[in-house]
Design a protein around this motif. Structure first.
Motif, short mmCIF file in Angstrom:
data_model
loop_
_atom_site.label_atom_id
_atom_site.label_comp_id
_atom_site.label_asym_id
_atom_site.label_seq_id
_atom_site.Cartn_x
_atom_site.Cartn_y
_atom_site.Cartn_z
N PRO A 82 -79.44 -29.65 74.19
CA PRO A 82 -78.78 -30.44 75.17
C PRO A 82 -77.57 -31.29 74.60
O PRO A 82 -76.71 -31.45 75.26
CB PRO A 82 -79.92 -31.16 75.73
CG PRO A 82 -80.62 -31.33 74.60
CD PRO A 82 -80.52 -30.08 73.78
N HIS B 86 -84.25 -39.04 72.04
CA HIS B 86 -84.08 -38.04 70.95
C HIS B 86 -82.87 -38.64 70.23
O HIS B 86 -81.93 -39.27 70.53
CB HIS B 86 -83.52 -36.66 71.49
CG HIS B 86 -84.73 -35.76 71.73
ND1 HIS B 86 -84.74 -34.32 71.80
CD2 HIS B 86 -85.99 -36.14 72.25
CE1 HIS B 86 -85.76 -34.00 72.27
NE2 HIS B 86 -86.73 -34.81 72.39
N MET B 97 -82.32 -32.21 65.78
CA MET B 97 -82.53 -33.03 67.06
C MET B 97 -84.25 -33.33 66.86
O MET B 97 -85.04 -32.44 66.64
CB MET B 97 -82.42 -32.47 68.25
CG MET B 97 -82.28 -33.20 69.35
SD MET B 97 -82.01 -32.18 70.91
CE MET B 97 -83.56 -31.32 70.93
N HIS B 119 -79.77 -39.56 72.34
CA HIS B 119 -79.66 -39.19 73.81
C HIS B 119 -80.95 -39.25 74.45
O HIS B 119 -81.80 -39.10 73.61
CB HIS B 119 -78.86 -37.65 73.74
CG HIS B 119 -79.47 -36.91 73.04
ND1 HIS B 119 -79.45 -36.42 71.63
CD2 HIS B 119 -80.66 -35.83 73.39
CE1 HIS B 119 -80.29 -35.51 71.22
NE2 HIS B 119 -80.88 -35.18 72.34
N MET B 121 -83.19 -36.99 76.44
CA MET B 121 -83.34 -35.43 76.55
C MET B 121 -84.03 -35.47 78.08
O MET B 121 -85.23 -35.74 78.09
CB MET B 121 -84.09 -35.08 75.30
CG MET B 121 -84.47 -33.63 75.61
SD MET B 121 -83.40 -32.68 74.46
CE MET B 121 -84.46 -31.21 74.26
CU LIG Z 1 -82.66 -33.79 72.47
#
Ligand SMILES: [Cu+2]
Lengths: 209, 158
Positions: A82, B86, B97, B119, B121
């Motif tokens: 992502p 994350h 990650m 971030h 997730m």
């Molecule tokens: Cu992630």
């Protein structure tokens, strides 16, 4: 120059001479010989891309034959990613836009080679990669052949558990430029910006003319 | 062999204790004092991803104007069944990650969740991942409170 002290005259002459030298150097640097890329590293010995069984998202064979004849930017990624993968594809789309003035034969192709062949079928790649630019393509390499291909690029990948029944893929985030002879010719290390990637691509293509 | 070593290193990294472990509750500030200076989330956005994507990421800045560390231990959204905090880190050119057990914002500090770093997730969309509009999100704090905010779906400025 009547009335002007000799020292003043000399000083003006020197200043003018320096200005001319600086201008000359600037012109030589900016209009003359092509410049080396700023961030990308050009390989002194380009490495031929090996022929491994691989197909692009449309089912077409992907290998040295398909790479010959134009520049190709290669990124190793996966669709269950992502953050860094969509960010990089976005940067590549931005770079592609900045290079819009290039003649078609100089415009680099862009491919994402999946490091997650188990989940990234060609169909799935076809639904994902062209979202960032209609000409971008995803490439599926069977798991058994992936390591042989990444090794030549100097890229690596590793699987790591994430959650109860899932996994994520650690992978090299550098971009790789394949030349029209199907050889890995340059590496673009992170971090990437659209302007930085576009400018270095221009310089490398110019250098190889 | 190289892959095995890399995989082993990745497993080790995944199992290593988190360096941002929540600090022990050493001070007992009155609850009233923290209400005076509420933490602020700014610049939040959620990455627009292809319809085929199974997940996306949320980004934001969070400022802690209070006098106590602010400890984020999770996140949630009514549009996703699973949301995790994350961090992506670069190790020898490799992007990794990993789930973060917690993220601490020191008093007076701002922490950025940004591409290539921290971030949110967003996984297991209840319907499909929205391609536009605003996504409701919440940061869950160690003290049991939450910070609600919304983030527009979009692409980062180049
Ligand atoms: Cu992630």
């Amino acid at each position: 120059m009547p009335g002007m002290p000799r020292n003043t005259f000399l000083a003006i002459a020197i200043v003018l001479a320096i200005a001319a030298a600086v201008a000359g150097a600037w012109l030589a640097a900016n209009l003359g010989a092509p410049q080396p890329p700023e961030q990308a590293r050009v390989l002194t010995t380009p490495r031929p891309v090996p022929a491994v069984p691989a197909i692009d998202q449309a089912g077409q064979p992907f290998g040295p034959e398909a790479l010959r004849g134009r520049w190709t930017m290669v990124f190793f990624g996966f669709t269950h990613c992502p953050d860094i993968c969509p960010a990089t594809l976005q940067v590549l789309a931005g770079a592609r836009q900045l290079l819009d003035d290039l003649p078609p034969e100089e415009m680099p192709a862009v491919v994402m080679i999946s490091v997650d062949p188990g989940r990234d079928t060609p169909e799935r790649l076809a639904e994902y990669v062209p979202f960032f630019h209609p000409e971008f393509r995803g490439v599926h390499v069977p798991a058994a052949n992936l390591a042989e291909l990444t090794r030549v690029f100097g890229a690596a990948y590793a699987y790591s558990p994430a959650g109860d029944d899932s996994y994520t893929v650690d992978h090299t985030a550098s971009l790789f430029l394949v030349d029209p002879q199907a050889r890995v010719a340059a590496v673009f290390p992170t971090p990437h910006t659209a302007a930085g990637v576009a400018s270095d691509l221009r310089r490398i293509i110019e250098l190889e003319k | 062999m190289r892959l095995i070593v890399l995989a082993a290193a990745a497993l080790l990294a995944a199992c290593a204790p988190d360096q941002d472990a929540p600090p022990a509750a050493t001070s007992a500030a009155p609850a009233a004092s923290s209400a005076a200076a509420a933490p602020a989330v700014t610049g939040a956005w959620v990455r627009q991803v292809p319809p085929a994507a199974r997940m996306t990421a949320g980004y934001l800045q969070i400022t802690n104007p209070g006098s106590e560390p602010l400890v984020i231990v999770g996140a949630e959204s009514p549009l996703f069944n699973a949301v995790e905090v994350h961090g992506t880190e670069m190790v020898d050119g490799m992007a990794r990650m990993r789930l973060q057990d917690s993220v601490t914002v020191a008093p007076g500090d701002t922490v950025s969740f940004e591409p290539g770093g921290l971030h949110l997730m967003l996984m297991q969309a209840v319907e499909t991942i929205p391609s536009e509009g605003e996504i409701p999100l919440a940061l869950l704090l160690a003290d049991g409170s939450r910070i609600d905010f919304t983030a527009p779906v979009g692409q980062p400025a180049q």
